[in-house]
Motif scaffolding. Structure first.
Motif, PDB file in Angstrom:
ATOM      1  N   LEU A 207       0.771  -1.347  -0.079  1.00  0.00           N
ATOM      2  CA  LEU A 207       0.061   0.115   0.069  1.00  0.00           C
ATOM      3  C   LEU A 207       0.935   1.078  -0.043  1.00  0.00           C
ATOM      4  CD1 LEU A 207      -2.883  -1.039   2.409  1.00  0.00           C
ATOM      5  CD2 LEU A 207      -3.043  -0.624   0.039  1.00  0.00           C
ATOM      6  N   GLU A 208       1.928   1.107   0.809  1.00  0.00           N
ATOM      7  CA  GLU A 208       2.724   2.311   1.117  1.00  0.00           C
ATOM      8  C   GLU A 208       3.754   2.492  -0.486  1.00  0.00           C
ATOM      9  OE1 GLU A 208       3.702   5.457   3.175  1.00  0.00           O
ATOM     10  OE2 GLU A 208       2.572   3.903   3.837  1.00  0.00           O
ATOM     11  N   LEU A 209       4.037   1.319  -1.144  1.00  0.00           N
ATOM     12  CA  LEU A 209       4.831   1.708  -2.262  1.00  0.00           C
ATOM     13  C   LEU A 209       3.770   2.118  -3.301  1.00  0.00           C
ATOM     14  CD1 LEU A 209       7.360  -1.226  -2.503  1.00  0.00           C
ATOM     15  CD2 LEU A 209       7.768   1.156  -1.733  1.00  0.00           C
ATOM     16  N   ALA A 210       2.617   1.700  -3.176  1.00  0.00           N
ATOM     17  CA  ALA A 210       1.676   2.437  -4.375  1.00  0.00           C
ATOM     18  C   ALA A 210       1.402   3.678  -4.247  1.00  0.00           C
ATOM     19  CB  ALA A 210       0.439   1.443  -4.412  1.00  0.00           C
ATOM     20  N   LYS A 211       1.600   4.191  -2.914  1.00  0.00           N
ATOM     21  CA  LYS A 211       1.208   5.488  -2.790  1.00  0.00           C
ATOM     22  C   LYS A 211       2.541   6.358  -3.278  1.00  0.00           C
ATOM     23  CE  LYS A 211       0.374   8.688   0.885  1.00  0.00           C
ATOM     24  NZ  LYS A 211       1.099   8.618   2.148  1.00  0.00           N
ATOM     25  N   ILE A 212       3.633   5.852  -3.046  1.00  0.00           N
ATOM     26  CA  ILE A 212       4.862   6.721  -3.553  1.00  0.00           C
ATOM     27  C   ILE A 212       4.814   6.679  -5.044  1.00  0.00           C
ATOM     28  CG2 ILE A 212       7.260   6.401  -3.624  1.00  0.00           C
ATOM     29  CD1 ILE A 212       7.167   5.393  -0.884  1.00  0.00           C
ATOM     30  N   ARG A 213       4.543   5.404  -5.689  1.00  0.00           N
ATOM     31  CA  ARG A 213       4.468   5.194  -7.192  1.00  0.00           C
ATOM     32  C   ARG A 213       3.642   6.286  -7.741  1.00  0.00           C
ATOM     33  NH1 ARG A 213       2.745   2.990 -11.965  1.00  0.00           N
ATOM     34  NH2 ARG A 213       0.833   2.495 -11.148  1.00  0.00           N
ATOM     35  N   ARG A 214       2.375   6.372  -7.325  1.00  0.00           N
ATOM     36  CA  ARG A 214       1.434   7.185  -7.938  1.00  0.00           C
ATOM     37  C   ARG A 214       1.899   8.700  -7.710  1.00  0.00           C
ATOM     38  NH1 ARG A 214      -2.476   4.424  -5.483  1.00  0.00           N
ATOM     39  NH2 ARG A 214      -2.561   5.951  -3.838  1.00  0.00           N
ATOM     40  N   GLU A 215       2.485   9.205  -6.446  1.00  0.00           N
ATOM     41  CA  GLU A 215       2.837  10.368  -6.333  1.00  0.00           C
ATOM     42  C   GLU A 215       4.058  10.892  -6.997  1.00  0.00           C
ATOM     43  OE1 GLU A 215       3.563  10.628  -2.115  1.00  0.00           O
ATOM     44  OE2 GLU A 215       1.618  10.649  -1.354  1.00  0.00           O
ATOM     45  N   GLU A 216       5.003   9.926  -7.367  1.00  0.00           N
ATOM     46  CA  GLU A 216       6.082  10.359  -7.976  1.00  0.00           C
ATOM     47  C   GLU A 216       6.251   9.770  -9.445  1.00  0.00           C
ATOM     48  OE1 GLU A 216       8.680  11.882  -6.987  1.00  0.00           O
ATOM     49  OE2 GLU A 216       8.185  11.814  -4.685  1.00  0.00           O
ATOM     50  N   PHE A 217       5.104   9.376  -9.885  1.00  0.00           N
ATOM     51  CA  PHE A 217       4.788   9.199 -11.402  1.00  0.00           C
ATOM     52  C   PHE A 217       5.973   8.003 -11.959  1.00  0.00           C
ATOM     53  CE2 PHE A 217       3.373  13.830 -10.950  1.00  0.00           C
ATOM     54  CZ  PHE A 217       2.099  13.553 -11.313  1.00  0.00           C
ATOM     55  N   LEU A 218       6.000   7.131 -11.145  1.00  0.00           N
ATOM     56  CA  LEU A 218       6.785   5.989 -11.507  1.00  0.00           C
ATOM     57  C   LEU A 218       6.127   4.911 -12.385  1.00  0.00           C
ATOM     58  CD1 LEU A 218       9.221   5.713  -8.294  1.00  0.00           C
ATOM     59  CD2 LEU A 218       9.662   6.997 -10.405  1.00  0.00           C
ATOM     60  N   ASP A 219       6.780   4.365 -13.152  1.00  0.00           N
ATOM     61  CA  ASP A 219       6.014   3.262 -13.835  1.00  0.00           C
ATOM     62  C   ASP A 219       6.102   1.915 -13.197  1.00  0.00           C
ATOM     63  OD1 ASP A 219       5.013   4.554 -16.261  1.00  0.00           O
ATOM     64  OD2 ASP A 219       6.913   4.773 -16.919  1.00  0.00           O
ATOM     65  N   ILE A 220       7.328   1.614 -12.686  1.00  0.00           N
ATOM     66  CA  ILE A 220       7.416   0.575 -12.000  1.00  0.00           C
ATOM     67  C   ILE A 220       7.961   0.710 -10.484  1.00  0.00           C
ATOM     68  CG2 ILE A 220       7.505  -1.152 -13.600  1.00  0.00           C
ATOM     69  CD1 ILE A 220      10.163  -1.085 -13.659  1.00  0.00           C
ATOM     70  N   LEU A 221       7.849   0.235  -9.405  1.00  0.00           N
ATOM     71  CA  LEU A 221       8.463   0.251  -8.069  1.00  0.00           C
ATOM     72  C   LEU A 221       8.396  -1.040  -7.491  1.00  0.00           C
ATOM     73  CD1 LEU A 221       9.887   2.154  -6.145  1.00  0.00           C
ATOM     74  CD2 LEU A 221       7.434   2.794  -5.198  1.00  0.00           C
ATOM     75  N   THR A 222       9.476  -1.580  -7.289  1.00  0.00           N
ATOM     76  CA  THR A 222       9.491  -2.938  -6.884  1.00  0.00           C
ATOM     77  C   THR A 222      10.735  -3.402  -5.924  1.00  0.00           C
ATOM     78  OG1 THR A 222       8.711  -3.739  -8.993  1.00  0.00           O
ATOM     79  CG2 THR A 222       9.362  -5.525  -7.736  1.00  0.00           C
ATOM     80  N   LEU A 223       9.937  -4.190  -4.716  1.00  0.00           N
ATOM     81  CA  LEU A 223      10.894  -4.389  -3.735  1.00  0.00           C
ATOM     82  C   LEU A 223      11.318  -5.850  -3.828  1.00  0.00           C
ATOM     83  CD1 LEU A 223      11.996  -3.531  -0.939  1.00  0.00           C
ATOM     84  CD2 LEU A 223       9.908  -4.817  -0.095  1.00  0.00           C
ATOM     85  N   THR A 224      12.654  -6.249  -3.619  1.00  0.00           N
ATOM     86  CA  THR A 224      13.106  -7.654  -3.582  1.00  0.00           C
ATOM     87  C   THR A 224      13.873  -7.913  -2.573  1.00  0.00           C
ATOM     88  OG1 THR A 224      15.617  -7.144  -4.470  1.00  0.00           O
ATOM     89  CG2 THR A 224      13.907  -7.140  -6.146  1.00  0.00           C
ATOM     90  N   ASP A 225      13.885  -9.024  -2.236  1.00  0.00           N
ATOM     91  CA  ASP A 225      14.798  -9.761  -0.936  1.00  0.00           C
ATOM     92  C   ASP A 225      16.082  -9.591  -1.623  1.00  0.00           C
ATOM     93  OD1 ASP A 225      15.267 -11.795  -2.638  1.00  0.00           O
ATOM     94  OD2 ASP A 225      14.105 -13.361  -1.755  1.00  0.00           O
ATOM     95  N   SER A 226      17.082 -10.296  -0.396  1.00  0.00           N
ATOM     96  CA  SER A 226      18.423  -9.771  -0.692  1.00  0.00           C
ATOM     97  C   SER A 226      19.274 -10.967  -1.756  1.00  0.00           C
ATOM     98  CB  SER A 226      19.262 -10.405   0.593  1.00  0.00           C
ATOM     99  OG  SER A 226      18.924 -11.831   0.954  1.00  0.00           O
ATOM    100  N   LEU A 227      18.123 -11.683  -2.438  1.00  0.00           N
ATOM    101  CA  LEU A 227      18.577 -12.636  -3.456  1.00  0.00           C
ATOM    102  C   LEU A 227      17.913 -12.185  -4.849  1.00  0.00           C
ATOM    103  CD1 LEU A 227      18.409 -16.144  -1.871  1.00  0.00           C
ATOM    104  CD2 LEU A 227      20.296 -14.707  -2.525  1.00  0.00           C
ATOM    105  N   GLY A 228      17.221 -11.230  -4.886  1.00  0.00           N
ATOM    106  CA  GLY A 228      16.693 -10.717  -6.227  1.00  0.00           C
ATOM    107  C   GLY A 228      15.425 -11.196  -6.341  1.00  0.00           C
ATOM    108  N   ARG A 229      14.718 -11.666  -5.368  1.00  0.00           N
ATOM    109  CA  ARG A 229      13.258 -12.176  -5.685  1.00  0.00           C
ATOM    110  C   ARG A 229      12.309 -11.196  -5.412  1.00  0.00           C
ATOM    111  NH1 ARG A 229      14.986 -17.790  -2.972  1.00  0.00           N
ATOM    112  NH2 ARG A 229      14.966 -16.093  -1.085  1.00  0.00           N
TER     113      ARG A 229
END
Ligand code: ADP
Ligand code: MG
Length: 637
Positions: A89-111
């Motif tokens: 939810l938090e990331l979706a908010k940031i993405r909208r505010e900053e007009f980002l096309d993608i915003l994704t979080l991975t773990d330490s292995l890139g998943r």
């Protein structure tokens, strides 16, 4: 065709001027054209620098957003606590505010842990170079990144549609194949996430797609070219290439659509994509000529993945060039025309006097000696005209003298002719009576002698005087007859030396008596055709005159020589000379300065010489002597 001196003059002038003019025009065009194009190129080069700054600034903005987000507490907490939903939810908010096309979080292995764009995405391994790089280096990074279609698809169908640009076959491109792009180009940033105590938890990455995203290129256009318009079209254009394909541009097709999907020209491909170098050139882009600058766009590994381009529509510069050339050429042409005019005037100022002189010479040749040339300039031409005028006046003088001389000669021969006729008539009439008188005188003398009347001595004396005077009359009459005898000479080959010697022989007694020494200088002379007797009479008359001029003796020098087809005989005496006032009259019949002279000797001489087509000249100095020169032609035609 005959080219006059004026023509030649102006022609050579023209040639020189045309040559210099052509050279100047060539050099001028060269430099003007070069200058304008160079100026445009340096402008486009600096425009490209500004464009790169804008591009990098955009990338930097994204980095700031990502880094800032990555430091937010909820991320660590969420990852550690497994509360991914809250993170989403938090990331979706940031993405909208900053007009980002993608915003994704991975773990330490890139998943993938959370994708703000696609909440369903979880667990798969992220396939992109930047994330791989950050997983390894654990540092914040941002770069242009190519993301394959499959990977984009995992985020959003919409993004795939943007990325999949239809490739338009382009005539001068290196690559020919069509189809669709199967990857997208992103401005991407990625930041590592650590726990408070520095344990690596994973990465947060995000960014904007460049395909069909015109925000950046239009911003570059607006900032760099400030919307400058030339002839209703915008001058500046910017383009972003993915590989060699235009994915975002404000270059437009004729129908107004943006020219995406077209490929870059082969030479740019080689320079920029293969060799990784910036490239500045004039290029035909889509439908116009542009002055263009290209430079490579690199990914995080330094590999060239695209091209940043700015281009100026060249029309403005071409027009400037044209204008400059037209102005320059016009100035040159005006200059040349002035030079031609000046040279023409100059040529005329030189040639006009020359022409005057030429026409004046023609007039003179026709006999008009009054011609004078007036030149007002103070130069060599004036000297020429002055010497010309001098020549004309001396010619005139000479002609007048000549005329006078001929008219005198004419008068003289006329006078001689009339006098000759008169004299002939008179002499003829008197000759017989005189002969009669003489005969009777002699008869009387004989009779007186026979009568033996010796006592009357007085009578005899009178008779003797009568006889002598009558005989003198006879001589005068004979001389007159000689002079009047206009008989044509009896022409035969004659050796003049022979004639001279014979004459001297006949006069030997007189010469001796007068104490005159004769000196002969006979030069080699051919025989001439002449009348022997008449020549003899001529020479004798002259020799007698010379004798009579040298009463107290003197020297007579006779010189002969050949001159061309004439023979010249010169008689020089050392006598009393002829006073100048008498000179013109000595050939006149009856002109004499001697008490008992007849004044016929030289008239006879003149007549004979004339009939031989010869000439007689006299030079004399009082008390020094006289020189008679007779020239006779070798043969009379
Ligand atoms: P004449 O001898 O009978 O006088 P001419 O016709 O022979 O006539 O000459 C004309 C005049 O020319 C002479 O009276 C004389 O004054 C002059 N004259 C001719 N020859 C000479 C001479 N050699 N030296 C000086 N005077 C000359
Ligand atoms: Mg004489």
């Amino acid at each position: 065709m005959r080219v006059g001196i004026t023509g030649k003059f102006i022609l050579s002038f023209l040639l020189v001027i045309a040559l210099i003019g052509a050279l100047a025009i060539w050099i001028g065009i060269h430099f003007i054209a070069d200058g304008i194009v160079k100026q445009a190129q340096s402008k486009v080069k600096s425009d490209l620098n500004v464009a790169r700054e804008i591009y990098q600034e955009n990338l930097g903005d994204i980095k700031d957003v990502i880094r800032f987000a990555s430091l937010r507490f909820f991320l660590q907490e969420g990852i550690l606590g497994g509360n991914l939903k809250a993170i989403g939810l938090e990331l979706a908010k940031i993405r909208r505010e900053e007009f980002l096309d993608i915003l994704t979080l991975t773990d330490s292995l890139g998943r993938v842990l959370v994708s703000a764009r696609n909440p369903k995405r979880y667990g798969d391994k992220v396939d992109n170079d930047l994330v791989k790089w950050v997983l390894e280096k654990k540092e914040v990074a941002q770069a242009t990144t190519i993301i394959p279609r499959e990977e984009i698809l995992r985020e959003s169908e919409e993004l795939v549609q943007l990325a999949e640009i239809e490739i338009v076959p382009t005539p001068r491109a290196k690559l020919k194949e069509g189809g669709k792009l199967n990857a997208g180009m992103f401005l991407l940033a990625c930041a590592p996430i650590f726990t408070q105590d520095g344990r690596f938890l994973g990465t947060l990455y995000g960014g904007r797609i460049l395909n069909q995203n015109y925000f950046l290129v239009d911003r570059i256009k607006d900032l760099v070219f400030k919307g400058e318009v030339y002839k209703g079209k915008e001058i500046g254009t910017a383009t972003i290439f993915q590989g060699d394909v235009r994915i975002a541009t404000n270059v437009r097709f004729p129908d107004g659509r943006r020219a995406i999907g077209t490929r870059v020209a082969e030479n740019v491909y080689t320079e920029v994509l293969e060799k990784g170098r910036a490239f500045i050139d004039q290029a035909f882009v889509v439908q116009d000529w542009y002055i263009t600058a290209y430079e490579p766009i690199r990914n995080i590994n330094g590999k060239t993945v695209g091209i940043l381009y700015v281009g100026l529509r060249a029309e403005k510069f071409f027009d400037m060039k044209k204008k400059a050339i037209v102005t320059f050429v016009s100035i040159m042409l005006i200059g040349v025309s002035i030079a031609v005019l000046v040279s023409f005037l100059l040529a005329r100022s030189i040639l006009l006097p020359l022409k005057k002189i030429i026409s004046a010479s023609r007039q003179i040749a026709r006999g008009d000696f009054s011609q004078r040339v007036e030149v007002k300039t103070k130069d060599e031409l004036r000297e020429v005209s002055e010497s010309f005028n001098f020549m004309a006046s001396s010619l005139k003088e000479r002609e007048e003298k000549l005329k006078e001389a001929t008219s005198q000669q004419l008068m003289r021969s006329e006078r001689l002719a009339t006098l000759g006729q008169l004299a002939a008539g008179v002499a003829h009439e008197i000759n017989n009576p005189i002969a009669g008188i003489l005969t009777y005188i002699r008869l009387i003398q004989k009779k007186l002698a026979k009568m033996g009347n010796t006592g009357d001595g007085e009578m005899k004396r009178y008779l003797a005087i009568m006889e002598k005077e009558t005989a003198r009359c006879g001589t005068i009459v004979r001389n007159l007859l000689d002079f009047a005898r206009q008989s044509e000479p009896n022409l035969k080959p004659v050796d003049i030396h022979h004639v001279l010697d014979e004459s001297l022989e006949l006069l030997a007694h007189k010469l001796r008596l007068q104490n005159v020494e004769v000196e002969k200088h006979y030069g080699p002379c051919p025989q001439i055709t002449a009348d022997f007797a008449q020549l003899q009479q001529t020479f004798m008359n002259i020799i007698i005159n010379a004798c009579e001029a040298m009463e107290k003796g003197g020297k007579l020098t006779i010189t002969t020589q050949r001159k061309d087809n004439m023979v010249e005989i010169e008689f020089a005496d050392t006598g009393k000379g002829i006073p100048p006032e008498n000179l013109p009259r000595i050939f006149d019949p009856f002109f004499t300065t001697k008490p008992k002279g007849t004044g016929l000797g030289l008239s006879v001489v003149y007549g004979i010489v004339s009939r031989h087509r010869g000439q007689i000249n006299v030079k004399s100095e009082v008390n020094k002597g006289t020189i008679f020169t007779i020239s006779l032609p070798v043969s009379i035609e």
